[in-house]
Design a protein around this motif. Structure first.
Motif, PDB file in Angstrom:
ATOM      1  N   ALA A 111       3.444  -2.648  -8.454  1.00 29.08           N
ATOM      2  CA  ALA A 111       4.095  -1.343  -8.364  1.00 29.08           C
ATOM      3  C   ALA A 111       4.366  -0.963  -6.912  1.00 29.08           C
ATOM      4  O   ALA A 111       5.463  -0.495  -6.575  1.00 29.08           O
ATOM      5  CB  ALA A 111       3.227  -0.277  -9.040  1.00 29.08           C
ATOM      6  N   TRP A 112       3.372  -1.173  -6.046  1.00 27.42           N
ATOM      7  CA  TRP A 112       3.546  -0.813  -4.632  1.00 27.42           C
ATOM      8  C   TRP A 112       4.620  -1.674  -3.967  1.00 27.42           C
ATOM      9  O   TRP A 112       5.473  -1.158  -3.237  1.00 27.42           O
ATOM     10  CB  TRP A 112       2.220  -0.944  -3.879  1.00 27.42           C
ATOM     11  N   ASP A 165       5.907   2.583   6.564  1.00 28.48           N
ATOM     12  CA  ASP A 165       4.634   1.853   6.560  1.00 28.48           C
ATOM     13  C   ASP A 165       4.461   1.209   5.192  1.00 28.48           C
ATOM     14  O   ASP A 165       4.394   1.891   4.172  1.00 28.48           O
ATOM     15  CB  ASP A 165       3.483   2.811   6.847  1.00 28.48           C
ATOM     16  N   THR A 166       4.401  -0.122   5.150  1.00 28.21           N
ATOM     17  CA  THR A 166       4.281  -0.830   3.867  1.00 28.21           C
ATOM     18  C   THR A 166       2.829  -1.069   3.463  1.00 28.21           C
ATOM     19  O   THR A 166       2.565  -1.778   2.489  1.00 28.21           O
ATOM     20  CB  THR A 166       5.018  -2.180   3.928  1.00 28.21           C
ATOM     21  N   THR A 167       1.891  -0.460   4.198  1.00 27.51           N
ATOM     22  CA  THR A 167       0.481  -0.514   3.800  1.00 27.51           C
ATOM     23  C   THR A 167       0.173   0.711   2.954  1.00 27.51           C
ATOM     24  O   THR A 167       0.376   1.846   3.413  1.00 27.51           O
ATOM     25  CB  THR A 167      -0.447  -0.518   5.026  1.00 27.51           C
ATOM     26  N   PRO A 168      -0.274   0.527   1.720  1.00 26.15           N
ATOM     27  CA  PRO A 168      -0.508   1.698   0.862  1.00 26.15           C
ATOM     28  C   PRO A 168      -1.650   2.559   1.392  1.00 26.15           C
ATOM     29  O   PRO A 168      -2.639   2.028   1.898  1.00 26.15           O
ATOM     30  CB  PRO A 168      -0.858   1.084  -0.496  1.00 26.15           C
ATOM     31  N   PRO A 169      -1.537   3.872   1.277  1.00 23.48           N
ATOM     32  CA  PRO A 169      -2.652   4.748   1.657  1.00 23.48           C
ATOM     33  C   PRO A 169      -3.901   4.402   0.855  1.00 23.48           C
ATOM     34  O   PRO A 169      -3.812   4.060  -0.330  1.00 23.48           O
ATOM     35  CB  PRO A 169      -2.138   6.148   1.295  1.00 23.48           C
ATOM     36  N   LEU A 213       5.769   5.899 -10.806  1.00 20.72           N
ATOM     37  CA  LEU A 213       4.500   6.613 -10.672  1.00 20.72           C
ATOM     38  C   LEU A 213       4.063   6.645  -9.208  1.00 20.72           C
ATOM     39  O   LEU A 213       3.598   7.678  -8.706  1.00 20.72           O
ATOM     40  CB  LEU A 213       3.424   5.962 -11.541  1.00 20.72           C
ATOM     41  N   ILE A 214       4.216   5.518  -8.523  1.00 25.75           N
ATOM     42  CA  ILE A 214       3.918   5.498  -7.084  1.00 25.75           C
ATOM     43  C   ILE A 214       4.768   6.541  -6.362  1.00 25.75           C
ATOM     44  O   ILE A 214       4.272   7.307  -5.513  1.00 25.75           O
ATOM     45  CB  ILE A 214       4.185   4.102  -6.487  1.00 25.75           C
ATOM     46  N   ARG A 215       6.060   6.576  -6.684  1.00 23.59           N
ATOM     47  CA  ARG A 215       6.963   7.538  -6.049  1.00 23.59           C
ATOM     48  C   ARG A 215       6.500   8.972  -6.286  1.00 23.59           C
ATOM     49  O   ARG A 215       6.493   9.806  -5.360  1.00 23.59           O
ATOM     50  CB  ARG A 215       8.382   7.343  -6.587  1.00 23.59           C
TER      51      ARG A 215
END
Length: 260
Positions: free
Chosen positions: A28-29, A40-44, A67-69
């Protein structure tokens, strides 16, 4: 206690056989990053745990990056739990996207991930304890084992083969068949046999309720997997609903006579 064992055991895949939460979030990410290209492509760090808690709202793959959005935009968890079926299409509309496009992008990302590093992709999936042993035992019994899932059948096949479990293609009904689960159960009831007996194990209460509403499917025994992607409220509702049986993982691993 059931009087007779099933002749057909129909199982959902994600949330019943396989816990794919880690892979869900990664896929998903990564899809979200392709569509919305964040700086930043590193997820929080806090994003994954919230995503895991909200997994029960997702019905099909295209909703995962959406959902991520929603979470990135700050939509509250409580609102998502209550109103996801309204929020998801509205978000796509606002972004000028189609569910089919988002779903294809997700599937394409998975295909590329598998093609480039299948061992890495497989490492993000965990079968629930005792499930593989139970499947191997079931394959030795006079029961037809089928999988009905909204996941692409090729992904299901890949994961089962990794565990040395081979099912005929005709026994895996994935997203590609493009038919609701109750349609497939109806087709299975028409299997040439003396009054086929179908038991259906699913982790989504809504899916079981839809089956329950079909006048011609009243003979299908329904089970909600209490270890899957559902909430305490849904499990409580299932326990109070006639003809929907709440099934534990330990019961699933036992002989049919031990099932509720």
């Amino acid at each position: 206690m059931p009087a007779n064992p099933p002749t057909i055991l129909a199982l959902d895949f994600d949330g019943v056989l396989c816990d794919g939460l880690l892979e869900y979030f990664q896929a998903a990410w990564r899809t979200y990053c392709q569509i919305w290209t964040p700086a930043d492509t590193t997820p929080p760090a806090e994003l994954a745990p919230i995503f895991y808690r909200l997994r029960p709202v997702i019905e099909t793959g295209w909703e995962m990056p959406v959902l991520i959005r929603a979470l990135v935009l700050g939509v509250p968890e409580e609102k998502i739990l209550l109103e996801w079926q309204t929020i998801a299409p509205q978000l796509l509309l606002e972004e000028g996207l189609q569910p089919s496009d988002t779903g294809r992008q997700l599937d394409r990302l998975r295909d590329e991930w598998i093609a480039t590093d299948v061992a890495d992709w497989l490492s993000y999936h965990r079968f629930y304890p005792g499930v593989i042993e139970r499947l191997r035992h079931l394959l030795q019994l006079p029961v037809r084992l089928v999988i009905i899932t909204t996941k692409e059948g090729r992904f299901v096949r890949q994961l089962l083969q990794e565990q040395d479990i081979e099912l005929p293609d005709a026994c895996i009904f994935g997203k590609e068949v493009q038919r609701p689960k109750h349609f497939i159960l109806r087709e299975l009831l028409q299997t040439p046999a003396d009054e086929p007996s179908i038991w259906f194990v699913e982790d989504r209460l809504k899916t079981l309720q839809i089956v329950q509403q079909q006048p011609d499917l009243t003979q299908v025994r329904l089970f909600l997997a209490d270890w899957g992607y559902n909430t305490a409220v849904e499990r409580e509702a299932a326990g109070a609903t006639p003809h929907i049986n709440l099934l534990s993982l330990s019961q699933f691993s036992q002989e049919f006579a031990a099932w509720p």
